[in-house]
Structure formats: structure tokens, C-alpha cells
Design a protein around this motif. Structure first.
Motif, mmCIF file in Angstrom:
data_model
loop_
_atom_site.group_PDB
_atom_site.id
_atom_site.type_symbol
_atom_site.label_atom_id
_atom_site.label_comp_id
_atom_site.label_asym_id
_atom_site.label_seq_id
_atom_site.Cartn_x
_atom_site.Cartn_y
_atom_site.Cartn_z
ATOM 1 N N MET A 1 0.844 -1.192 0.000
ATOM 2 C CA MET A 1 0.000 0.000 0.000
ATOM 3 C C MET A 1 0.882 1.246 0.000
ATOM 4 O O MET A 1 1.853 1.325 0.751
ATOM 5 C CB MET A 1 -0.919 -0.001 1.218
ATOM 6 N N PRO A 2 0.577 2.245 -0.857
ATOM 7 C CA PRO A 2 1.443 3.424 -0.963
ATOM 8 C C PRO A 2 1.315 4.354 0.234
ATOM 9 O O PRO A 2 0.286 4.410 0.905
ATOM 10 C CB PRO A 2 0.932 4.105 -2.241
ATOM 11 N N ILE A 3 2.403 5.094 0.476
ATOM 12 C CA ILE A 3 2.432 6.111 1.520
ATOM 13 C C ILE A 3 2.135 7.466 0.880
ATOM 14 O O ILE A 3 2.785 7.862 -0.085
ATOM 15 C CB ILE A 3 3.797 6.154 2.232
ATOM 16 N N TYR A 4 1.144 8.170 1.408
ATOM 17 C CA TYR A 4 0.764 9.476 0.890
ATOM 18 C C TYR A 4 0.903 10.537 1.985
ATOM 19 O O TYR A 4 -0.051 10.823 2.704
ATOM 20 C CB TYR A 4 -0.681 9.459 0.385
ATOM 21 N N PRO A 5 2.082 11.129 2.145
ATOM 22 C CA PRO A 5 2.224 12.177 3.165
ATOM 23 C C PRO A 5 1.399 13.405 2.808
ATOM 24 O O PRO A 5 1.160 13.683 1.625
ATOM 25 C CB PRO A 5 3.725 12.485 3.137
ATOM 26 N N TYR A 6 0.975 14.136 3.823
ATOM 27 C CA TYR A 6 0.204 15.349 3.603
ATOM 28 C C TYR A 6 1.095 16.421 2.972
ATOM 29 O O TYR A 6 2.288 16.518 3.255
ATOM 30 C CB TYR A 6 -0.377 15.860 4.915
ATOM 31 N N ARG A 7 0.501 17.227 2.129
ATOM 32 C CA ARG A 7 1.219 18.299 1.460
ATOM 33 C C ARG A 7 1.327 19.527 2.376
ATOM 34 O O ARG A 7 0.482 19.739 3.239
ATOM 35 C CB ARG A 7 0.503 18.690 0.165
ATOM 36 N N ASP A 8 2.342 20.338 2.145
ATOM 37 C CA ASP A 8 2.511 21.612 2.849
ATOM 38 C C ASP A 8 1.993 22.705 1.926
ATOM 39 O O ASP A 8 2.597 23.010 0.898
ATOM 40 C CB ASP A 8 3.987 21.835 3.185
ATOM 41 N N LEU A 9 0.863 23.296 2.273
ATOM 42 C CA LEU A 9 0.194 24.252 1.401
ATOM 43 C C LEU A 9 0.105 25.626 2.044
ATOM 44 O O LEU A 9 0.071 25.756 3.265
ATOM 45 C CB LEU A 9 -1.220 23.760 1.071
ATOM 46 N N HIS A 10 0.017 26.659 1.190
ATOM 47 C CA HIS A 10 -0.115 28.038 1.655
ATOM 48 C C HIS A 10 -1.003 28.809 0.679
ATOM 49 O O HIS A 10 -1.038 28.500 -0.518
ATOM 50 C CB HIS A 10 1.254 28.733 1.731
ATOM 51 N N PRO A 11 -1.710 29.824 1.168
ATOM 52 C CA PRO A 11 -2.357 30.749 0.242
ATOM 53 C C PRO A 11 -1.306 31.602 -0.454
ATOM 54 O O PRO A 11 -0.101 31.423 -0.236
ATOM 55 C CB PRO A 11 -3.262 31.586 1.152
ATOM 56 N N THR A 12 -1.733 32.528 -1.291
ATOM 57 C CA THR A 12 -0.766 33.434 -1.914
ATOM 58 C C THR A 12 -0.042 34.228 -0.821
ATOM 59 O O THR A 12 -0.593 34.469 0.259
ATOM 60 C CB THR A 12 -1.476 34.409 -2.862
ATOM 61 N N PRO A 13 1.204 34.653 -1.052
ATOM 62 C CA PRO A 13 1.950 35.395 -0.012
ATOM 63 C C PRO A 13 1.202 36.624 0.502
ATOM 64 O O PRO A 13 1.225 36.909 1.708
ATOM 65 C CB PRO A 13 3.245 35.781 -0.732
ATOM 66 N N LYS A 14 0.546 37.359 -0.396
ATOM 67 C CA LYS A 14 -0.197 38.550 0.025
ATOM 68 C C LYS A 14 -1.332 38.179 0.977
ATOM 69 O O LYS A 14 -1.542 38.825 2.011
ATOM 70 C CB LYS A 14 -0.738 39.273 -1.195
ATOM 71 N N ALA A 15 -2.070 37.124 0.629
ATOM 72 C CA ALA A 15 -3.190 36.701 1.473
ATOM 73 C C ALA A 15 -2.687 36.116 2.795
ATOM 74 O O ALA A 15 -3.290 36.351 3.852
ATOM 75 C CB ALA A 15 -4.040 35.679 0.733
ATOM 76 N N GLU A 16 -1.603 35.365 2.750
ATOM 77 C CA GLU A 16 -1.066 34.789 3.978
ATOM 78 C C GLU A 16 -0.678 35.884 4.962
ATOM 79 O O GLU A 16 -0.967 35.790 6.159
ATOM 80 C CB GLU A 16 0.143 33.904 3.663
ATOM 81 N N LYS A 17 -0.039 36.953 4.471
ATOM 82 C CA LYS A 17 0.308 38.074 5.347
ATOM 83 C C LYS A 17 -0.953 38.737 5.900
ATOM 84 O O LYS A 17 -1.028 39.089 7.090
ATOM 85 C CB LYS A 17 1.145 39.100 4.586
ATOM 86 N N LEU A 18 -1.963 38.883 5.045
ATOM 87 C CA LEU A 18 -3.221 39.493 5.473
ATOM 88 C C LEU A 18 -3.876 38.678 6.586
ATOM 89 O O LEU A 18 -4.332 39.226 7.597
ATOM 90 C CB LEU A 18 -4.156 39.612 4.273
ATOM 91 N N TYR A 19 -3.907 37.351 6.417
ATOM 92 C CA TYR A 19 -4.515 36.479 7.420
ATOM 93 C C TYR A 19 -3.731 36.519 8.733
ATOM 94 O O TYR A 19 -4.312 36.587 9.826
ATOM 95 C CB TYR A 19 -4.575 35.041 6.901
ATOM 96 N N ILE A 20 -2.396 36.478 8.648
ATOM 97 C CA ILE A 20 -1.565 36.493 9.863
ATOM 98 C C ILE A 20 -1.709 37.822 10.595
ATOM 99 O O ILE A 20 -1.790 37.861 11.830
ATOM 100 C CB ILE A 20 -0.093 36.205 9.507
ATOM 101 N N ASP A 21 -1.761 38.911 9.831
ATOM 102 C CA ASP A 21 -1.925 40.229 10.449
ATOM 103 C C ASP A 21 -3.276 40.356 11.148
ATOM 104 O O ASP A 21 -3.414 41.148 12.092
ATOM 105 C CB ASP A 21 -1.787 41.331 9.391
ATOM 106 N N TRP A 22 -4.273 39.619 10.696
ATOM 107 C CA TRP A 22 -5.580 39.630 11.354
ATOM 108 C C TRP A 22 -5.581 38.717 12.581
ATOM 109 O O TRP A 22 -6.178 39.036 13.610
ATOM 110 C CB TRP A 22 -6.650 39.190 10.359
ATOM 111 N N LEU A 23 -4.892 37.582 12.486
ATOM 112 C CA LEU A 23 -4.869 36.612 13.581
ATOM 113 C C LEU A 23 -4.026 37.085 14.766
ATOM 114 O O LEU A 23 -4.383 36.851 15.923
ATOM 115 C CB LEU A 23 -4.324 35.273 13.078
ATOM 116 N N ARG A 24 -2.896 37.736 14.473
ATOM 117 C CA ARG A 24 -1.934 38.047 15.529
ATOM 118 C C ARG A 24 -2.534 38.921 16.638
ATOM 119 O O ARG A 24 -2.423 38.573 17.829
ATOM 120 C CB ARG A 24 -0.690 38.707 14.943
ATOM 121 N N PRO A 25 -3.180 40.046 16.328
ATOM 122 C CA PRO A 25 -3.738 40.854 17.425
ATOM 123 C C PRO A 25 -4.861 40.149 18.182
ATOM 124 O O PRO A 25 -5.027 40.378 19.388
ATOM 125 C CB PRO A 25 -4.258 42.112 16.712
ATOM 126 N N LEU A 26 -5.611 39.273 17.509
ATOM 127 C CA LEU A 26 -6.631 38.494 18.211
ATOM 128 C C LEU A 26 -5.984 37.581 19.244
ATOM 129 O O LEU A 26 -6.438 37.483 20.387
ATOM 130 C CB LEU A 26 -7.448 37.666 17.215
#
Length: 246
Positions: free
Chosen positions: A1-26
Motif C-alpha cells: 500500500m502506498p504512503i501518501y504524506p500530507y502536502r505543505d500548502l499556503h495561500p498566496t503570499p499577500k493573502a497569507e500576510k493578510l490572514y496572519i496580520d488579522w490573527l496576531r492581534p486576536l
């Protein structure tokens, strides 16, 4: 049976910064304020800000499917060449269902039929799909003519699902086409699951990967099919066993 590790995914860099900037002060506010009253006020202000449109930049980024990740993307057996052209349409499907329009069955039925022709391996005629039906890849799902798929059904098509013509899947049913090794979770076996034709999977029932529910067969409410259910029979229980012939 094959091994299928989970992928490391991210949104676009601009969106990732936007999301982190919203999460951090919360996160900082919840760390600083630990009482029920102050946290309730923070939550109230946060939700009001979202729903009043004060975070329009955040919502605008969220609507773009390039800025979100879906569970199926993380699976190691996902085929990027087949999945990513479908991902925007899958995101539209999910967001439509979550919107006020989603419960409009007349519109929703036609909307999902239209999208299904672009997402699924095959989309038959006169297919009725109700609100909040979920699937994995989409490209391994084949739906025949005159099928009915009711609310909150899960169609895990990783290994392939075929719903033959005239099949009905009731609310909250789950149909799977993959299994995990007992010890190593990333060790995945994909197996095609077939239902019908004219079979019925009733309320809250589960069909495990590789099972075949035969023509005109029925899996009773809350039943778990761990093996094939012969044609023209009714199977009940956990695990499901044939109790009568139709």
C-alpha cells in the motif's frame, strides 16, 4: 500500500500576510484578557467588524480560491493537473451552499447540475443534489441519470465512486473509497465503490471503500456496509447484514 504524506500548502503570499496580520492581534488580546466578560467583548467586536464589512479586504481575499486551501488538497494522492482546474468551481459550490441562496432548491439544483458537469468525471441528466453535499476530488466521482443526493451527504471519491442511474443517497450518509492502515495513517489504499443502479443508501448509513451495493439493493438507516450488498436485498445493522429480499 502506498504512503501518501500530507502536502505543505499556503495561500498566496499577500493573502497569507493578510490572514496572519488579522490573527496576531486576536491572539494577543486573548492572551492578555482571560475573563469571560472581556473575551466576549472581543468576540462581539470581531464578529461585528466582519459582518459590517469593516474587514472587506479580508473577505475579498477569502473569496478568491487561490487564497484558501481545501482538505482534499493536502492528500498526497491528489492529482494537481486534474484537481486545480476544478478547485475554483468546488470553492464556488461550497460558498453558494453557505450563502442565503443555498437553501433555494430550485436554483440550487440547477446550479449544482451545471457545476457538476465541469467538476465530476460524469454528471448524468435529471440529477438532484441538495444543500451541503461534500466530496473530495470530484474528478473521481461519476453520477448516473436520475440520481438523488440529499443534504449533508459525504462522497469521498479519492479512490473513485460510481453512483449508477436511479440511485438515492439519503441525508447524512457517508460513502468512502479509501482506507488507512491501522498503524501508519499515511498508508492509504484506494478502492472503487459502486452503488446501484436504483439502489438506496438511507439516513446516516455508511458505505466503506470497495463495497458494491447492488442493483435495487437497500442499506438501512445507520447501517455500515463493510462488504457487498447483493442485488434486490435489504441490509441492516453494524456491520450490515442481509435481512430480507425485496
Amino acid at each position: 500500500m502506498p504512503i501518501y504524506p500530507y502536502r505543505d500548502l499556503h495561500p498566496t503570499p499577500k493573502a497569507e500576510k493578510l490572514y496572519i496580520d488579522w490573527l496576531r492581534p486576536l491572539d494577543e488580546q486573548f492572551t492578555l484578557h482571560t475573563t469571560e466578560e472581556t473575551r466576549a467583548e472581543i468576540v462581539c467586536e470581531t464578529l461585528q467588524s466582519l459582518y459590517r464589512g469593516e474587514q472587506s479586504h479580508l473577505l475579498a481575499a477569502h473569496f478568491d480560491p487561490r487564497n484558501i486551501t481545501l482538505e482534499a488538497e493536502y492528500y498526497g494522492d491528489m492529482d494537481p493537473e486534474r484537481y486545480y482546474p476544478r478547485k475554483p468551481l468546488i470553492w464556488l459550490w461550497k460558498q453558494f451552499d453557505a450563502s442565503p441562496l443555498g437553501a433555494n432548491q430550485w436554483l440550487g439544483e440547477r446550479f449544482r447540475q451545471m457545476l457538476g458537469r465541469h467538476i465530476f468525471a460524469h454528471m448524468g441528466e435529471r440529477v438532484r443534489i441538495f444543500q451541503h453535499v461534500d466530496f473530495s476530488f470530484g474528478y473521481n466521482l461519476s453520477i448516473g441519470d436520475d440520481c438523488w443526493i440529499h443534504r449533508h451527504v459525504l462522497l469521498d471519491d479519492r479512490g473513485g465512486i460510481t453512483l449508477h442511474e436511479g440511485t438515492s443517497v439519503s441525508d447524512y450518509a457517508n460513502i468512502y473509497s479509501h482506507t488507512h492502515d491501522l498503524i501508519e495513517q499515511t498508508d492509504v489504499t484506494n478502492r472503487v465503490t459502486e452503488i446501484g443502479p436504483r439502489a438506496r443508501i438511507t439516513y446516516h448509513a455508511t458505505v466503506l471503500a470497495g463495497s458494491r451495493i447492488g442493483p435495487d439493493a437497500m442499506l438501512g438507516a445507520l447501517g455500515v456496509a463493510t462488504r457487498d450488498v447483493p442485488a434486490h436485498t435489504v441490509a441492516l445493522g453494524i456491520p450490515a447484514k442481509v435481512k430480507r429480499e425485496k
